[in-house]
Design an enzyme around this catalytic site. Sequence first.
Site, mmCIF file in Angstrom:
data_model
loop_
_atom_site.group_PDB
_atom_site.id
_atom_site.type_symbol
_atom_site.label_atom_id
_atom_site.label_comp_id
_atom_site.label_asym_id
_atom_site.label_seq_id
_atom_site.Cartn_x
_atom_site.Cartn_y
_atom_site.Cartn_z
ATOM 1 N N ASP A 184 9.710 8.007 0.443
ATOM 2 C CA ASP A 184 9.031 8.594 -0.696
ATOM 3 C C ASP A 184 8.816 7.507 -1.750
ATOM 4 O O ASP A 184 9.743 6.748 -2.061
ATOM 5 C CB ASP A 184 9.886 9.732 -1.265
ATOM 6 C CG ASP A 184 9.135 10.596 -2.252
ATOM 7 O OD1 ASP A 184 8.426 10.052 -3.115
ATOM 8 O OD2 ASP A 184 9.268 11.837 -2.167
ATOM 9 N N GLU A 237 0.855 -1.184 0.000
ATOM 10 C CA GLU A 237 0.000 0.000 0.000
ATOM 11 C C GLU A 237 0.892 1.235 0.000
ATOM 12 O O GLU A 237 1.735 1.398 0.889
ATOM 13 C CB GLU A 237 -0.938 0.055 1.207
ATOM 14 C CG GLU A 237 -1.885 1.255 1.115
ATOM 15 C CD GLU A 237 -2.788 1.447 2.317
ATOM 16 O OE1 GLU A 237 -3.747 2.224 2.200
ATOM 17 O OE2 GLU A 237 -2.530 0.846 3.374
ATOM 18 N N LYS A 291 -2.906 21.242 -8.541
ATOM 19 C CA LYS A 291 -2.223 22.139 -9.472
ATOM 20 C C LYS A 291 -1.643 21.349 -10.643
ATOM 21 O O LYS A 291 -1.025 20.308 -10.460
ATOM 22 C CB LYS A 291 -1.103 22.902 -8.762
ATOM 23 C CG LYS A 291 -1.602 23.905 -7.728
ATOM 24 C CD LYS A 291 -0.445 24.684 -7.117
ATOM 25 C CE LYS A 291 -0.943 25.702 -6.107
ATOM 26 N NZ LYS A 291 0.173 26.467 -5.486
ATOM 27 N N THR A 308 -11.027 2.273 4.287
ATOM 28 C CA THR A 308 -10.060 3.092 5.016
ATOM 29 C C THR A 308 -10.829 4.034 5.945
ATOM 30 O O THR A 308 -12.051 4.181 5.844
ATOM 31 C CB THR A 308 -9.198 3.919 4.055
ATOM 32 O OG1 THR A 308 -9.993 4.980 3.514
ATOM 33 C CG2 THR A 308 -8.647 3.057 2.918
ATOM 34 N N ASP A 358 -12.145 9.641 -3.644
ATOM 35 C CA ASP A 358 -13.385 10.412 -3.615
ATOM 36 C C ASP A 358 -13.326 11.553 -4.625
ATOM 37 O O ASP A 358 -14.328 12.232 -4.851
ATOM 38 C CB ASP A 358 -13.603 11.002 -2.227
ATOM 39 C CG ASP A 358 -12.503 12.008 -1.870
ATOM 40 O OD1 ASP A 358 -11.329 11.590 -1.853
ATOM 41 O OD2 ASP A 358 -12.810 13.193 -1.637
ATOM 42 N N ASP A 399 -3.208 11.826 -2.457
ATOM 43 C CA ASP A 399 -3.234 13.279 -2.591
ATOM 44 C C ASP A 399 -3.511 13.644 -4.050
ATOM 45 O O ASP A 399 -2.797 13.203 -4.948
ATOM 46 C CB ASP A 399 -1.875 13.841 -2.161
ATOM 47 C CG ASP A 399 -1.888 15.352 -1.979
ATOM 48 O OD1 ASP A 399 -2.619 16.034 -2.730
ATOM 49 O OD2 ASP A 399 -1.173 15.854 -1.100
#
Length: 215
Positions: free
Chosen positions: A95, A43, A121, A191, A153, A117
């Site tokens: 990362d 994950e 932009k 989640t 979402d 995330d």
Amino acid sequence: MHLRLKKGSYEYIDNSDLVVHQPKDWKGRWNEVFGNDRPVHLEVGSGRGSFITQLAMLNPGINYVAVELYASPMYRAIKRAEETSCTNLRFLRMDAEFLPEVFDRDEVSRIYLNFSDPWPKTSKGNKRLTSSHYLQKYDLFLSEDGRIEFKTDNEPLFRFSLQEAESQCWVCSEVTDDLHSGGNPEWNVMTDYEMAFVEKGVPIHRVVLTRDRSD
């Protein structure tokens, strides 16, 4: 918004037996990390670990690795995992950019991307975990018949993700714009974010990505 960093989080993570330290040293040897040859599921962006911990408890025959960059949610994820008897879950604080340096070709059989995330932009497009940039990286260590499962979402991110996948010749299947239209599917592990969104009536988008094997 990230959780407030609890004092001692870094030290706790650094000393946890559930965290794989110096993960690049284990590239191609994750069977040694877990002490078995079971499939490895990953994950990316595991947050507070609700999803991955539930999976580890439900599927003891699979090895799970939770990847999270930020210390605060990882601290909470480790604490949550420690409350279980799971032996098939490990954590990486890193990362996602460097995942190909940690996992060898065919070493991971499934990747989960949950409520990543959206980086709204345009200039941040390559930071999206479903961008072609990252799909090319996953391709370096995901097994030939492996799959990526993505939930969000965020509809604009979902449309972007489908376009990016198709541009990289991934097959999009099990596509839905409302995963919970008939209630939560019995196979679906939610989640923390997902539960909150569902309670508010926010539709959840989901897709499974596999390689195009038409040739």
